[in-house]
Design a protein around this motif. Structure first.
Motif, mmCIF file in Angstrom:
data_model
loop_
_atom_site.group_PDB
_atom_site.id
_atom_site.type_symbol
_atom_site.label_atom_id
_atom_site.label_comp_id
_atom_site.label_asym_id
_atom_site.label_seq_id
_atom_site.Cartn_x
_atom_site.Cartn_y
_atom_site.Cartn_z
ATOM 1 N N GLU A 1 -0.470 39.393 9.517
ATOM 2 C CA GLU A 1 -0.740 38.655 10.478
ATOM 3 C C GLU A 1 -1.834 37.570 9.962
ATOM 4 O OE1 GLU A 1 -2.834 40.970 13.170
ATOM 5 O OE2 GLU A 1 -4.114 41.999 11.489
ATOM 6 N N GLY A 2 -1.635 36.412 10.769
ATOM 7 C CA GLY A 2 -2.638 35.313 10.185
ATOM 8 C C GLY A 2 -1.899 34.223 9.704
ATOM 9 N N THR A 3 -2.800 33.424 9.244
ATOM 10 C CA THR A 3 -2.243 32.016 8.648
ATOM 11 C C THR A 3 -2.882 31.693 7.436
ATOM 12 O OG1 THR A 3 -1.670 31.215 10.942
ATOM 13 C CG2 THR A 3 -1.729 29.690 8.944
ATOM 14 N N ALA B 1 0.899 25.227 0.654
ATOM 15 C CA ALA B 1 1.792 25.061 1.825
ATOM 16 C C ALA B 1 1.416 26.220 2.901
ATOM 17 C CB ALA B 1 3.196 25.586 1.304
ATOM 18 N N THR B 2 1.656 26.096 4.207
ATOM 19 C CA THR B 2 1.176 26.881 5.326
ATOM 20 C C THR B 2 2.183 28.310 5.238
ATOM 21 O OG1 THR B 2 0.054 25.158 6.328
ATOM 22 C CG2 THR B 2 0.579 27.197 7.518
ATOM 23 N N ASP C 1 5.898 35.365 7.280
ATOM 24 C CA ASP C 1 6.319 34.544 6.464
ATOM 25 C C ASP C 1 6.346 35.298 4.983
ATOM 26 O OD1 ASP C 1 7.123 32.279 7.942
ATOM 27 O OD2 ASP C 1 5.338 31.158 7.357
ATOM 28 N N LEU C 2 7.475 35.158 4.026
ATOM 29 C CA LEU C 2 7.470 35.642 2.704
ATOM 30 C C LEU C 2 7.645 34.507 1.837
ATOM 31 C CD1 LEU C 2 8.591 38.894 1.194
ATOM 32 C CD2 LEU C 2 9.531 36.712 0.273
ATOM 33 N N ALA C 3 6.780 34.143 0.919
ATOM 34 C CA ALA C 3 6.985 33.201 -0.084
ATOM 35 C C ALA C 3 7.243 33.870 -1.640
ATOM 36 C CB ALA C 3 5.720 32.426 -0.178
ATOM 37 N N VAL C 4 7.914 33.155 -2.286
ATOM 38 C CA VAL C 4 8.227 33.400 -3.670
ATOM 39 C C VAL C 4 7.896 32.522 -4.567
ATOM 40 C CG1 VAL C 4 10.059 33.975 -5.508
ATOM 41 C CG2 VAL C 4 10.596 34.696 -3.006
ATOM 42 N N PHE C 5 6.962 32.864 -5.520
ATOM 43 C CA PHE C 5 6.575 31.632 -6.411
ATOM 44 C C PHE C 5 7.358 31.741 -7.651
ATOM 45 C CE2 PHE C 5 3.217 33.416 -3.481
ATOM 46 C CZ PHE C 5 2.374 32.159 -3.166
ATOM 47 N N ASP C 6 7.020 30.467 -8.223
ATOM 48 C CA ASP C 6 7.908 30.150 -9.441
ATOM 49 C C ASP C 6 7.495 31.350 -10.730
ATOM 50 O OD1 ASP C 6 5.684 29.326 -10.990
ATOM 51 O OD2 ASP C 6 6.302 27.255 -11.098
ATOM 52 N N ASP C 7 8.376 31.399 -11.696
ATOM 53 C CA ASP C 7 8.230 32.204 -12.526
ATOM 54 C C ASP C 7 7.466 31.768 -13.841
ATOM 55 O OD1 ASP C 7 10.037 30.427 -13.807
ATOM 56 O OD2 ASP C 7 11.703 31.942 -14.211
ATOM 57 N N THR D 1 -3.670 30.352 -5.513
ATOM 58 C CA THR D 1 -4.911 30.388 -4.628
ATOM 59 C C THR D 1 -4.335 30.485 -3.183
ATOM 60 O OG1 THR D 1 -6.346 29.320 -6.205
ATOM 61 C CG2 THR D 1 -7.153 28.944 -4.017
ATOM 62 N N PHE D 2 -5.252 31.232 -2.550
ATOM 63 C CA PHE D 2 -4.874 31.574 -0.808
ATOM 64 C C PHE D 2 -6.274 31.221 -0.103
ATOM 65 C CE2 PHE D 2 -2.103 34.507 -3.271
ATOM 66 C CZ PHE D 2 -1.038 34.521 -2.702
ATOM 67 N N GLU D 3 -6.020 30.300 1.118
ATOM 68 C CA GLU D 3 -6.989 29.978 1.713
ATOM 69 C C GLU D 3 -6.664 30.559 3.188
ATOM 70 O OE1 GLU D 3 -9.853 26.316 3.308
ATOM 71 O OE2 GLU D 3 -8.472 26.050 1.739
ATOM 72 N N ALA D 4 -7.396 31.297 3.685
ATOM 73 C CA ALA D 4 -7.222 31.666 5.246
ATOM 74 C C ALA D 4 -7.487 30.936 6.313
ATOM 75 C CB ALA D 4 -7.865 33.134 5.329
ATOM 76 N N GLN D 5 -6.672 30.544 7.035
ATOM 77 C CA GLN D 5 -6.980 29.546 8.227
ATOM 78 C C GLN D 5 -7.351 30.171 9.361
ATOM 79 O OE1 GLN D 5 -7.011 25.986 7.253
ATOM 80 N NE2 GLN D 5 -6.513 27.101 5.507
ATOM 81 N N THR D 6 -6.992 31.462 9.279
ATOM 82 C CA THR D 6 -7.494 32.463 10.423
ATOM 83 C C THR D 6 -7.735 33.649 9.840
ATOM 84 O OG1 THR D 6 -5.360 33.254 10.889
ATOM 85 C CG2 THR D 6 -6.135 31.424 12.018
ATOM 86 N N ASP D 7 -8.279 34.625 10.550
ATOM 87 C CA ASP D 7 -8.424 36.217 9.915
ATOM 88 C C ASP D 7 -6.757 36.581 9.404
ATOM 89 O OD1 ASP D 7 -10.946 36.047 10.539
ATOM 90 O OD2 ASP D 7 -10.887 37.593 11.926
ATOM 91 N N THR D 8 -6.908 36.961 8.292
ATOM 92 C CA THR D 8 -5.314 37.255 7.665
ATOM 93 C C THR D 8 -5.209 38.682 6.763
ATOM 94 O OG1 THR D 8 -5.107 34.764 7.400
ATOM 95 C CG2 THR D 8 -3.593 36.216 6.399
ATOM 96 N N ALA D 9 -4.333 39.115 6.832
ATOM 97 C CA ALA D 9 -3.549 40.279 6.220
ATOM 98 C C ALA D 9 -2.391 40.219 5.768
ATOM 99 C CB ALA D 9 -3.898 41.425 6.948
ATOM 100 N N PHE D 10 -2.238 40.123 4.314
ATOM 101 C CA PHE D 10 -0.999 40.009 3.664
ATOM 102 C C PHE D 10 -0.900 41.008 2.287
ATOM 103 C CE2 PHE D 10 -3.825 37.052 1.678
ATOM 104 C CZ PHE D 10 -3.603 37.027 0.212
ATOM 105 N N VAL D 11 0.374 41.035 1.909
ATOM 106 C CA VAL D 11 0.550 41.779 0.625
ATOM 107 C C VAL D 11 1.069 40.742 -0.276
ATOM 108 C CG1 VAL D 11 0.907 43.923 1.750
ATOM 109 C CG2 VAL D 11 2.853 42.472 1.469
ATOM 110 N N LEU D 12 0.732 41.170 -1.687
ATOM 111 C CA LEU D 12 1.259 40.318 -2.657
ATOM 112 C C LEU D 12 1.636 41.366 -4.166
ATOM 113 C CD1 LEU D 12 -0.528 37.222 -4.715
ATOM 114 C CD2 LEU D 12 -0.138 39.396 -5.798
#
Length: 285
Positions: free
Chosen positions: A205-207, A212-213, A218-224, A230-241
């Motif tokens: 949840e969150g942004t 990129a936003t 959303d799920l994002a895959v990063f290059d290998d 670097t992650f910057e929260a625009q709202t209160d955010t919870a995510f898994v990595l």
């Protein structure tokens, strides 16, 4: 090298090479499956995001089997009931908010679970591919309350290690899986361990901006290339990595099972049938 060029190298961000919002059926959004992104992200081969509103109708799975994998369920909100057939008598109970369920299916296990809908439930279930020496091992499970999950600032160490904190769940291979909770305006930088070429993040949840936003679901895959993110929260955010060394084995898939060879898959499915017979004898199926 000029000062300007040096600054550019310093702030360079690891790029996103793929993003998805998966497919949603009721309370569950499937973001990764073994037959699609799981091939790219292995050992992370399956990921569901689930959300049930307070008072909503929770999904009912019934007893179902697995072999050859481990599942890790992380609750960001709410609680869920669980039951499995590990050990002599199995395990059952309630996983609380912030808790982690780890079930290593090995040569065959059955389990079930159901969110308790007295409050909102939000979380992720991950499947992890096992190396050959573990894919047919004895099934076992670990259930951690939030107090049993190591914390480093905004980070919960669900699997592997981060900043000197190590999950009590033994990682089956070289991988890190983190739950991250940021307040609006906070920034967090992840530097992967050496050799970790697989990296992805999914927003509960969150942004976020990376830059990129990324928004809820959303799920994002990063290059290998293995660089920092670097992650910057625009709202209160919870995510898994997830971050790890690429699983080197081919995936052999059956219903609810993933193995490293056809022979191992057959053995795992035989183990599932044996345990099903025991469940019927016990009146649990």
């Amino acid at each position: 090298m000029s000062a300007a060029a040096t600054a550019e190298v310093t702030v360079q961000q690891r790029p996103i090479v793929h993003r998805t919002r998966g497919s949603t059926h009721g309370a569950i959004t499937r973001l990764v499956s073994p037959g699609d992104l799981g091939e790219v992200l292995k050992p992370f081969i399956f990921l569901d995001r689930f959300e049930v509103a307070a008072g909503g109708e929770p999904p009912r799975f019934g007893m179902h089997p697995h072999s050859g994998i481990a599942t890790l369920t992380y609750l960001m909100s709410g609680q869920t009931a669980y039951e499995d057939t590990t050990g002599e008598h199995g395990a059952r109970g309630v996983l609380p908010n912030g808790g982690v369920e780890w079930m290593m299916a090995g040569g065959g296990v059955w389990h079930t679970g159901a969110p308790e809908n007295t409050e909102r439930v939000l979380g992720f279930q991950l499947w992890v591919a096992m190396p050959p020496e573990l894919e047919l091992a004895e099934a076992h499970s670990i259930y951690l309350g939030p107090e049993g999950v190591p914390h480093v600032g905004p980070v919960r160490v669900l699997l592997g290690a981060y900043e000197g904190k190590v999950s009590p769940i033994p990682a089956p291979s070289n991988m890190t899986y983190l739950g991250v909770h940021l307040k609006a305006g906070e920034t967090w930088r992840f530097v992967p361990p050496a050799g970790h070429t697989v990296a992805w993040a999914a927003v509960g949840e969150g942004t976020l901006t990376v830059p990129a936003t990324l928004r809820t679901g959303d799920l994002a895959v990063f290059d290998d290339a293995g660089g920092a993110i670097t992650f910057e929260a625009q709202t209160d955010t919870a995510f898994v990595l997830g971050s790890g060394v690429q699983h080197p084995h081919e995936l052999f898939m059956g219903p609810y099972s993933v193995h490293t060879s056809e022979a191992a898959l057959h053995r795992g499915q035989a183990g599932i049938r044996e345990r099903a017979q025991l469940l019927r004898q016990q009146g649990r199926m």
